[in-house]
Scaffold this motif. Structure first.
Motif, short mmCIF file in Angstrom:
data_model
loop_
_atom_site.label_atom_id
_atom_site.label_comp_id
_atom_site.label_asym_id
_atom_site.label_seq_id
_atom_site.Cartn_x
_atom_site.Cartn_y
_atom_site.Cartn_z
N ASP A 35 0.82 -1.20 0.00
CA ASP A 35 0.00 0.00 0.00
C ASP A 35 0.86 1.26 0.00
O ASP A 35 0.43 2.32 -0.48
N ALA A 36 2.07 1.16 0.57
CA ALA A 36 2.99 2.31 0.60
C ALA A 36 3.84 2.39 -0.66
O ALA A 36 4.79 3.18 -0.71
N ASP A 37 3.49 1.58 -1.68
CA ASP A 37 4.19 1.59 -2.97
C ASP A 37 5.66 1.20 -2.81
O ASP A 37 6.56 1.80 -3.41
N ILE A 38 5.89 0.19 -1.98
CA ILE A 38 7.24 -0.32 -1.75
C ILE A 38 7.36 -1.68 -2.44
O ILE A 38 6.51 -2.54 -2.27
N ASP A 39 8.41 -1.85 -3.25
CA ASP A 39 8.62 -3.13 -3.93
C ASP A 39 9.13 -4.16 -2.94
O ASP A 39 9.96 -3.87 -2.06
N LEU A 40 8.65 -5.39 -3.08
CA LEU A 40 9.00 -6.46 -2.16
C LEU A 40 9.67 -7.61 -2.90
O LEU A 40 9.20 -8.04 -3.95
N LEU A 41 10.75 -8.10 -2.32
CA LEU A 41 11.46 -9.25 -2.86
C LEU A 41 11.69 -10.21 -1.70
O LEU A 41 12.18 -9.81 -0.65
N GLU A 42 11.35 -11.49 -1.88
CA GLU A 42 11.42 -12.42 -0.76
C GLU A 42 12.17 -13.70 -1.13
O GLU A 42 12.41 -14.00 -2.30
#
Length: 386
Positions: A83-90
């Motif tokens: 929602d905060a427009d942060i890209d996620l990599l896991e």
């Protein structure tokens, strides 16, 4: 042609380059963090509070060594980050921690690879909104299944151990000295050593009964305490601890079979048996202290909360035993917090007051200690000094 950048948040980071910051537990990357940096974390099943902390840092991306959702607990952390427009990599794996260095410039390709220059230092999977929704729903289903199984096992335990939980059937009858006393149940779980040390003021003030579980008996002796009771697997307790004068309670299975009885007989030590279906000596120690009327039971080591139940780290017997003892049971950390005195902002005033009081005492002693008047005595003493 190089890989396409997964993110580009700030104008001073051409091509999607940003600074890697180590935000794993114990690291110092957060103190150096600037908006637009890449946060490297190691947090499975990331919670809303953890996600909020990251959102406030304003990272361009969050790289998780673990998976944001492990599929067992439905938490909203990944959605908050998205929602905060942060890209996620896991899912980069533990080896990624040794590959990157805090403060290095890096970029993330659309293929999920993390680059420092042209070198690939790790690869993960991008978390899209669709993937986060799917993981959340799967975790919800897994949690429901787990809790249904958990409550079924709880019912089975109540069915087999109802007489113990309700009337104390099977609890050793000897323990009259516990009535009304405060007691500490020390179990060899995470942080139990540090918790015992931090309970020293409580122990000094109230002199509680010390009930040691398994090898915690030896640690009590190391710290200069003598356990009043030892409950648990005797194979985990030294001969010295067994001979220290503590009363020994040996768990037995529901049929009465006892492990380690031969050793007790060889040492010439008496012991009480405690038949129960629970495999946890901590559960038995809580039931023992409660049955014999302890006024307060401080559980050091082996504490748990609802998250532990959701994560399947706590057996139903532990929950039921703690509920049986009810309001008597207090987690050791709560007691430690009560005895922790924060540094006073007025500490320097107390120091100054102490100096003033000391000087006043010296002046009074000198002024009235001579054969002349008060002022003459002070003047003469001053002259002698200088």
């Amino acid at each position: 042609m190089g890989p396409m950048a997964l993110f580009s948040r700030t104008s001073d980071q051409p091509g999607g380059y940003a600074t890697l910051r180590d935000c794993t537990p114990g690291a110092k990357g957060r103190k150096k963090f600037s908006a637009g940096d890449i946060a490297v974390i190691d947090a499975a099943n990331i919670s809303r509070p953890e996600a909020l902390t990251l959102v406030e840092l304003q990272p361009s991306a969050v790289v998780n060594v673990a998976k944001f959702s492990a599929g067992s607990i439905p938490k909203c952390g990944p959605h908050m980050l998205l929602d905060a427009d942060i890209d996620l990599l896991e899912g980069l794996g533990e080896e990624f921690i040794s590959e990157f260095k805090d403060g290095k410039k890096a970029h993330i390709g659309d293929d999920g690879k993390v680059y420092i220059g042209d070198k690939v230092i790790g690869k993960g999977q991008k978390v899209s909104r669709e993937r986060a929704d799917k993981n959340f729903k799967a975790a919800q289903g897994a949690l429901i299944d787990h809790m249904e199984s958990y409550f079924a096992r709880s019912i089975d335990f109540i069915n087999s151990e109802g007489p113990l939980l309700i009337d104390g059937l099977g609890v050793p009858a000897s323990g009259a000295e516990i009535v009304g006393r405060k007691a500490i149940v020390l179990s060899p779980a995470e942080d139990y050593r540090s918790q015992l040390k931090e309970l020293r003021n409580f122990i000094r003030e109230y002199e509680p009964l010390l009930i040691a579980v398994d090898e915690a008996a030896d640690f009590l002796l190391e710290q200069g305490y003598k356990p009043d009771f030892i409950i648990g697997d005797l194979d985990k307790v030294s001969d010295e601890a067994l001979r220290c004068g503590a009363r020994i309670v040996v768990p037995a299975d529901p049929e009465g079979s006892v492990k380690g009885l031969d050793r007790i007989q060889e040492l010439g030590i008496g012991a009480m048996t405690f038949p129960a279906a629970s495999e946890s000596a901590t559960d038995l120690a809580l039931l023992f202290a409660d049955y014999h009327g302890a006024g307060l039971i401080v559980q050091a080591g082996g504490g748990f909360d609802l998250d532990d139940i959701f994560a399947n780290r706590v057996a139903p017997s532990a929950v039921l035993s703690r509920l049986k003892a009810g309001a008597k049971v207090v987690d050791a950390q709560a007691v430690i917090n009560l005895y922790s005195v924060p540094p006073s902002r007025l500490g320097w005033l107390w120091a100054l007051l102490s100096i003033v009081v000391a000087l006043a005492a010296i002046i009074l002693i000198v002024g009235f200690g001579g054969s002349q008047s008060f002022l003459s005595n002070l003047s003469q003493t001053w002259s002698n000094l200088f």
